[in-house]
Design an enzyme around this catalytic site. Structure first.
Site, PDB file in Angstrom:
ATOM      1  N   TRP A 101       0.740  -1.168  -0.157  1.00 27.20           N
ATOM      2  CA  TRP A 101      -0.069  -0.051   0.071  1.00 27.20           C
ATOM      3  C   TRP A 101       0.897   1.354   0.122  1.00 27.20           C
ATOM      4  CZ3 TRP A 101      -4.306  -0.718  -2.152  1.00 27.20           C
ATOM      5  CH2 TRP A 101      -5.097  -1.696  -1.731  1.00 27.20           C
ATOM      6  N   ASP A 171      -1.334   6.642   5.880  1.00 30.75           N
ATOM      7  CA  ASP A 171      -2.403   6.045   5.773  1.00 30.75           C
ATOM      8  C   ASP A 171      -2.670   5.042   6.617  1.00 30.75           C
ATOM      9  OD1 ASP A 171      -3.924   3.820   4.740  1.00 30.75           O
ATOM     10  OD2 ASP A 171      -2.553   3.260   3.097  1.00 30.75           O
ATOM     11  N   LYS A 195     -12.402  -1.563   7.507  1.00 31.94           N
ATOM     12  CA  LYS A 195     -12.060  -2.563   8.228  1.00 31.94           C
ATOM     13  C   LYS A 195     -12.248  -2.242   9.548  1.00 31.94           C
ATOM     14  CE  LYS A 195      -8.216  -2.085   5.018  1.00 31.94           C
ATOM     15  NZ  LYS A 195      -8.347  -3.242   4.293  1.00 31.94           N
TER      16      LYS A 195
HETATM   17  N1  PMP Z   1      -4.232   1.253   2.326  1.00 29.49           N
HETATM   18  C1  PMP Z   1      -4.364   0.145   3.078  1.00 29.49           C
HETATM   19  C2  PMP Z   1      -3.394   0.175   4.137  1.00 29.49           C
HETATM   20  C3  PMP Z   1      -5.289  -0.841   2.763  1.00 29.49           C
HETATM   21  O1  PMP Z   1      -5.222  -1.861   3.650  1.00 29.49           O
HETATM   22  C4  PMP Z   1      -5.905  -0.673   1.772  1.00 29.49           C
HETATM   23  C5  PMP Z   1      -7.085  -1.784   1.676  1.00 29.49           C
HETATM   24  N2  PMP Z   1      -6.880  -3.058   1.929  1.00 29.49           N
HETATM   25  C6  PMP Z   1      -5.988   0.376   0.970  1.00 29.49           C
HETATM   26  C7  PMP Z   1      -4.941   1.409   1.281  1.00 29.49           C
HETATM   27  C8  PMP Z   1      -6.676   0.900  -0.267  1.00 29.49           C
HETATM   28  O2  PMP Z   1      -8.248   1.074   0.065  1.00 29.49           O
HETATM   29  P1  PMP Z   1      -9.331   1.133  -0.719  1.00 29.49           P
HETATM   30  O3  PMP Z   1      -9.595  -0.344  -1.355  1.00 29.49           O
HETATM   31  O4  PMP Z   1     -10.238   1.673   0.218  1.00 29.49           O
HETATM   32  O5  PMP Z   1      -9.154   1.942  -1.742  1.00 29.49           O
END
Ligand code: PMP
Length: 361
Positions: A101, A171, A195
């Site tokens: 991520w 994030d 989450k």
């Molecule tokens: N950042 C992290 C740490 C994540 O775990 C996730 C999704 N699992 C995201 C960003 C992306 O999020 P989204 O699917 O809501 O765009």
């Protein structure tokens, strides 16, 4: 059979919240209308919205000089929005590459013309530990982007990097409201709701006032200043997701708040990590000091055994423990709504699986 859902997101929700949704669904607050059917500009929804924001401010101790903004588009859209709004002086950001991520965040920043310097990466260690910030030159970067909890790789920052005068952008998607951080240490925080804050469709951005409004004519849907001015109602917000988040926030208050959640998450993950560290079959590959409280990664080293284990666990009501395809093995996500009993059940199951395995080999 009770089902314990260890999915990484969308993830398990508090049982009380599901019950409340069920009760509210046909007629919200005796209005004769479902929450899904009411206008985002109605007084009914206005109350839901204001209460959710205030509860979040209380729980996270968000100072008054920070905005709480609600977006759609997932955290992924914020990988675009944050650089567009915040990388306005040097057009350059620093990144600690802690996994998938973080890497994605860097990619999206580059797509909008922002330069990205990776100051440290633990890719060579398969992201089993966190990258470290050795030094950060002043007056070089608009901000440092970190992923506070790496959902896929199972690492999390307990101590935040010291960035000096450079802003820190986090994030926090997978440990938002599950681990206590000092909001004041961040210029901005972004987190998807699916989450620890309810359901998919809502993304929260917490951003300090003085950082926004510096870029004119941004696309409306990613403009922090516009969303602040319009109180996140520039267009139709994700009404149901905000309502669900509101219920989760009330639940969090009833449970004792974020410090209590962190205590429970330490207790739950501790139970599982202790078992894994003492097992002859399973390994938790993440460096101890960097282990996530919310996403516990473990492997046997043999993909066939892993596969068998995941299937047998599901047969026993312990679902969604398959690891991310990039890491393999297993991953148990232990978000706030996962009760201690669920982790006990998982450890009992793993203990038995290991015993049976030993009996056969
Ligand atoms: N950042 C992290 C740490 C994540 O775990 C996730 C999704 N699992 C995201 C960003 C992306 O999020 P989204 O699917 O809501 O765009």
């Amino acid at each position: 059979m009770t089902i314990y859902n260890f999915a990484a997101g969308p993830a398990t929700m508090p049982a009380e919240v599901i019950q409340q949704i069920k009760a509210d669904l046909p007629s919200y607050n005796d209005s004769g209308m479902s929450i899904m059917e009411i206008s985002h500009r109605s007084a009914l929804f206005e109350d839901v919205f204001q209460k959710a924001q205030q509860d979040m401010r209380d729980l996270l101790k968000i100072p008054d000089n920070y905005q709480i903004l609600f977006f759609q588009g997932g955290c992924t859209l914020q990988f675009t929005a944050a650089p567009l709004n915040l990388a306005n002086k040097y057009h350059k950001i620093a990144l600690l590459d802690s996994g998938h991520w973080a890497d994605r965040a860097g990619d999206e920043a580059k797509r909008v013309g922002v330069k990205v310097d990776v100051l440290d990466s633990t890719k060579a260690d398969h992201y089993t530990k966190l990258p470290v910030l050795e030094s950060l030159p002043a007056d070089t970067y608009d901000y440092l982007h970190i992923t506070t909890n790496n959902t896929i790789e199972g690492t999390a920052y307990t101590n935040l990097p010291e960035t000096g005068m450079t802003e820190l952008v986090g994030d926090m998607s997978s440990n938002f409201m599950g681990q206590a951080y000092d909001v004041k240490k961040f210029g901005a925080i972004m987190a998807g709701a699916q989450k620890n804050l309810g359901i998919a469709g809502l993304t929260v951005v917490i951003v300090r006032n003085d950082l926004i409004g510096k870029v004119k004519d941004l696309p409306s849907m990613v403009d922090y200043q516009l969303f602040a001015k319009k109180e996140s109602m520039f267009n139709t917000p994700p009404v149901f997701a905000i309502y669900a988040a509101g219920l989760v926030l009330q639940w969090l208050k009833d449970q004792g708040g974020i410090a209590e959640m962190e205590r429970r998450n330490r207790q739950k993950s501790g139970l599982l990590y202790d078992f894994l560290d003492n097992s002859d079959l399973f390994t938790a590959p993440v460096f101890k000091a960097d282990r996530s409280l919310t996403n516990v990664v473990f492997v046997t080293g043999n993909p066939e055994i892993d596969q068998r284990l995941v299937a047998q666990a599901a047969d026993n009501g312990l679902v969604n423990i398959k690891g991310h395809r990039s890491v393999g093995g297993m991953r148990a996500s232990l978000y706030n709504a996962m009760p201690y009993e669920g982790v006990e059940k998982l450890v009992d199951f793993l203990t038995k699986f290991e015993k049976d395995y030993r009996g056969l080999h």
